[in-house]
Design an enzyme around this catalytic site. Structure first.
Site, PDB file in Angstrom:
ATOM      1  N   GLU A  72       0.864  -1.177   0.056  1.00  0.00           N
ATOM      2  CA  GLU A  72      -0.084   0.213   0.207  1.00  0.00           C
ATOM      3  C   GLU A  72       1.127   1.250   0.279  1.00  0.00           C
ATOM      4  O   GLU A  72       0.506   2.472  -0.205  1.00  0.00           O
ATOM      5  CB  GLU A  72      -1.038  -0.042   1.055  1.00  0.00           C
ATOM      6  N   GLU A 125      27.971   2.075  -9.850  1.00  0.00           N
ATOM      7  CA  GLU A 125      27.319   2.640  -8.745  1.00  0.00           C
ATOM      8  C   GLU A 125      28.550   4.192  -8.846  1.00  0.00           C
ATOM      9  O   GLU A 125      28.348   3.647  -7.926  1.00  0.00           O
ATOM     10  CB  GLU A 125      26.297   2.524  -8.523  1.00  0.00           C
ATOM     11  N   LYS A 151      23.966   0.224   1.631  1.00  0.00           N
ATOM     12  CA  LYS A 151      23.208  -0.261   1.937  1.00  0.00           C
ATOM     13  C   LYS A 151      23.212  -0.368   3.056  1.00  0.00           C
ATOM     14  O   LYS A 151      24.455   0.548   3.234  1.00  0.00           O
ATOM     15  CB  LYS A 151      23.990  -2.007   1.462  1.00  0.00           C
ATOM     16  N   GLY A 155      21.788  -3.531 -18.199  1.00  0.00           N
ATOM     17  CA  GLY A 155      20.980  -4.568 -19.222  1.00  0.00           C
ATOM     18  C   GLY A 155      19.577  -4.135 -19.247  1.00  0.00           C
ATOM     19  O   GLY A 155      19.038  -4.618 -20.342  1.00  0.00           O
ATOM     20  N   HIS A 210      18.588   5.282 -10.015  1.00  0.00           N
ATOM     21  CA  HIS A 210      17.537   6.247  -8.973  1.00  0.00           C
ATOM     22  C   HIS A 210      16.905   6.956  -8.679  1.00  0.00           C
ATOM     23  O   HIS A 210      16.010   7.105  -7.808  1.00  0.00           O
ATOM     24  CB  HIS A 210      18.520   5.388  -7.449  1.00  0.00           C
TER      25      HIS A 210
END
Length: 772
Positions: A17, A681, A125, A448, A710
């Site tokens: 949601e 990146e 990360k 890709g 992103h």
């Protein structure tokens, strides 16, 4: 009485949601009020589920519209210039999303004074998970101030609905250690300026009615940098007296405290949380080190994986902790936030029943926590039925003959060191590849994937519902592939890709064609913002029954004279982005996957594909948090990649791709992977990540990303050219490639075509400058 607690709960909603609400808002079809109402409903549902399951310390403040680190930075005034914040009052939604996604030039951004040049913050990360956080940018000009006490508001919201919650606050030292300093600023040096703001936060939390506050300091399980020990003592000395009567729970997770245990045990807090899933062996040392009057929160239910808890084993750990007069000051908890697992197993109706009974998602883990707390208070007899069921499930899993495949075991035993080595050194291979490929300087490619449009999703849904045939589906995929290849030829992409239109996910697509994998329909986990993934479950030995990608790669190659790049997901990423079985070592599972990928690489080469990319975006993510543990992981992770790749001839070029990774400390191991080309990146860091390649003579070729995919913002050709110039100043142009940061599946075709046009123009411009 033992307290049942969770450290955090999934944010995205059982049916994603939050994703729907965010993307509707970004598209302009709903208002900010609609978005906030959806968020409030998700928070209310989370409180109700946890309280209804018997959780007594229900977390609050763990919810975030995009990322909890970003929202912490915005609440504390750590907002760089150029994002529309005047310096007074709370940051707007527009400012927060500009920090997260970059500016798009929307009317709301213009009204907020956000320039179209505003770039997204770096994203990396969260420790060794696949969750991404936004990295706060701090400098000597940063002026911390409390703009919004979101934690106090969360407490009040819970009380208004009848729930007294425990707010979750990222601790000040971890906040600084996870930040990045501009202009030579060392974030930890800003601690004295930050602490008064944290004290103000705690006072507001206490005034709102909280009895406890969870202060997350996950950096305490890492190798601390110089000065961090003193910073922790200074920080908690200040926080302990900020709000008398408010109990501070110092929370650690993802590893054991080890050498930081004396520090943690000395801090003036009311309680300490430890992760007994990742580090069960630390329990006795913690019991010996911490004061007897300190509350201990014991993370015995796994917040990172989806297997049911062995209740008898967990109860044994809790009983050990309860001995010696501690029984009245214990909390039973998840090892970490349940953010990393799906919501509820009840939504999964298609799983193998024998497998499903071994699983526990977030809601099932709540029940485990509650039953363990009851067992500790009332004894084993009070939960005998639950213990008996748990014992039966553990025994059934051990006896399941489907878990082990004799052929896979024999093949793995036959692997030799020679199978993990290319037959010649890179320089020899590079010459053979140059003759075969005939590429220009700064060759252009993509990572890709191309956009996964509504049309593609409808085709996939139609195939699943059997409203279209497999033949009809594949014919449409061939059409889309042909269009993508023709477009790449037209704009001048030197090494095209087929676009991956037939693939649902870079891990799931392969897992569905391998033995040993199982899949959920609603097992969504947040990766970042509105991006959710449904990690597959590795429950048995892995092998490849048949080729997986050859048909599509060969078809695409037949459409162009340019060298087509075949696309695979590497063994480490297949492992890291799955929920992995725990009955055998992770290394063994990874080697099984590596052999399966090796077979696919060999078949792609045999089909005439000259370049094969084996993506390893999770390679750095799998690195243990402690330096002492890393070499063993790097040994087998590098070996698994090489095993998957070292089956080809010299003239076949092997690429790999890695996401959001600080390479400096493992650059030698990256080089040991011996990929002919690595793409990384670098756009968000303004090419700073290439610093790793300056201090180390990286021998092979590099493709630093020049477009941050992103972010929805499309960079200009000149912006990309400037990044390329920075790259050529660090790495010889003869070894550089030009590409976006990552795959393009989450972007739309209009922005992809515009950005790729700019990327090609940038490459041509810098080529001309180099030639001149």
């Amino acid at each position: 009485m033992t307290i049942a607690a969770t450290l955090g709960y999934p944010r995205v909603g059982p049916r994603r949601e939050l994703k729907t609400a965010l993307e509707s808002f970004w598209a302009g079809t709903t208002t900010e009020a609609d978005l906030l109402a959806s968020a409030a409903a998700l928070r209310a549902g989370a409180r109700a589920v946890q309280q209804g399951a018997g959780i007594q310390h229900v977390p609050s403040g763990d919810f975030a519209l995009y990322d909890h680190v970003l929202e912490t930075a915005c609440a504390l005034g750590a907002i760089p210039d150029g994002y529309g914040w005047s310096g007074d009052g709370p940051a707007s939604i527009a400012t927060m999303f500009a920090l997260a996604r970059g500016a798009r030039g929307s009317a709301a951004e213009q009204a907020a004074g956000i320039p179209s040049t505003a770039l997204a913050l770096e994203m990396t990360k969260w420790f060794d998970t696949n969750y991404h956080y936004l990295v706060p940018r701090l400098s000597g000009a940063t002026r911390f101030r409390l703009l919004h006490n979101r934690w106090a508001d969360a407490v009040r919201e819970g009380l208004a609905h009848g729930t007294r919650t425990r707010p979750v606050l990222l601790g000040p030292v971890s906040f600084l250690l996870l930040s990045k300093g501009d202009d030579g600023t060392r974030p930890l040096d800003l601690l004295p300026a930050l602490l008064p703001v944290y004290a103000e936060v705690l006072r507001g939390i206490a005034e709102a009615g909280a009895a406890w506050v969870q202060i997350d300091e996950p950096c305490l399980v890492t190798d601390l940098p110089a000065g961090a020990d003193a910073a922790y003592r200074q920080a908690f000395a200040a926080l302990a007296g900020a709000a008398p009567g408010l109990n501070l729970l110092l929370t650690t997770y993802f590893e054991g405290l080890r050498d930081n245990l004396p520090l943690a045990a000395s801090l003036p807090v009311a309680g300490l949380h430890i992760d007994l899933v990742r580090a069960p062996g630390q329990l006795q040392a913690v019991l010996d080190a911490v004061p007897a009057n300190l509350w201990l929160s014991l993370g015995v239910v796994d917040g990172r994986n989806i297997w049911r808890t062995d209740l008898r084993r967990a109860l044994g750990l809790l009983t050990t902790a309860a001995a010696g007069g501690r029984a009245k000051r214990l909390m039973v908890a998840s090892s970490c936030s349940l953010l990393h697992v799906p919501h509820s197993l009840k939504l999964e109706t298609g799983l193998d029943l024998a497998l499903a009974c071994r699983l526990a998602f977030a809601n099932e883990k709540l029940a485990e926590i509650a039953v363990l707390a009851r067992g500790l208070d009332e004894g084993e007899a009070a939960i005998s039925a639950a213990l008996k069921e748990s014992d039966s499930i553990v025994a059934a899993a051990r006896a399941d003959v489907r878990l082990h495949d004799e052929a896979t075991a024999k093949r793995l035993a036959a692997v030799t060191p020679a199978m993990e080595q290319r037959t010649t050194p890179y320089a020899t291979r590079a010459a053979a590849q140059a003759r075969r490929l005939s590429l220009p300087v700064l060759p252009i490619t993509t990572i890709g994937s191309f956009p996964q449009t509504a049309e593609i999703r409808a085709l996939r849904a139609g195939l699943a519902r059997q409203t279209i045939t497999q033949e009809g589906h594949d014919a449409e995929m061939e059409r889309l592939t042909a269009e993508a290849v023709a477009w790449q030829d037209e704009i001048g992409v030197d090494v095209p890709v087929h676009g991956e239109f037939e693939r649902n996910d870079m891990v799931k697509y392969f897992g569905e064609q391998l033995s040993g994998y199982a899949f959920t329909k609603h097992g969504w986990v947040q990766s970042y913002g509105s991006r959710c993934v449904a990690p597959p479950i590795i429950w048995a030995d892995v092998s490849r029954p048949a080729p997986m990608t050859v048909r599509w790669a060969a078809f695409a190659q037949s459409l162009t004279t340019r060298p087509m790049k075949g696309m695979l997901t590497g063994p480490v990423t297949m492992l890291q982005w799955s929920f992995v079985r725990t009955d055998i070592p992770r290394e063994t599972v990874c080697r099984q996957i590596a052999l399966a990928i090796r077979d696919e690489v060999a078949d792609l080469e045999a089909a005439g594909i000259p370049i094969v990319q084996i993506d390893e975006p999770a390679f750095r993510e799998g690195l243990p948090l402690r330096q002492a543990d890393r070499q063993n992981y790097l040994r087998w992770a590098v070996a698994c990649f090489r095993l998957s790749a070292a089956v080809v001839r010299d003239e076949t070029q092997i690429h790999t791709h890695m996401c959001y990774s600080e390479f400096n400390d493992i650059i030698a191991d990256i080089a040991a992977m011996d990929a002919d080309v690595i793409s990384i990146e670098t756009a968000r860091s303004d090419m700073d990540l290439l610093g790793a390649f300056e201090g180390f003579a990286y021998p092979n070729e590099v493709g630093p990303g020049v477009w941050d995919i992103h972010s929805p913002r499309v960079p200009t050709a000149e912006e990309m050219a400037a990044l390329l110039r920075r790259a050529t100043a660090r790495i010889d142009a003869s070894r550089l490639w030009v590409n976006p940061d990552c795959g393009l599946k989450t972007r739309g075709w209009p922005e992809v075509k515009l950005a790729m046009g700019n990327l090609v123009a940038a490459a041509r411009q810098v080529r001309a400058e180099l030639a001149a």
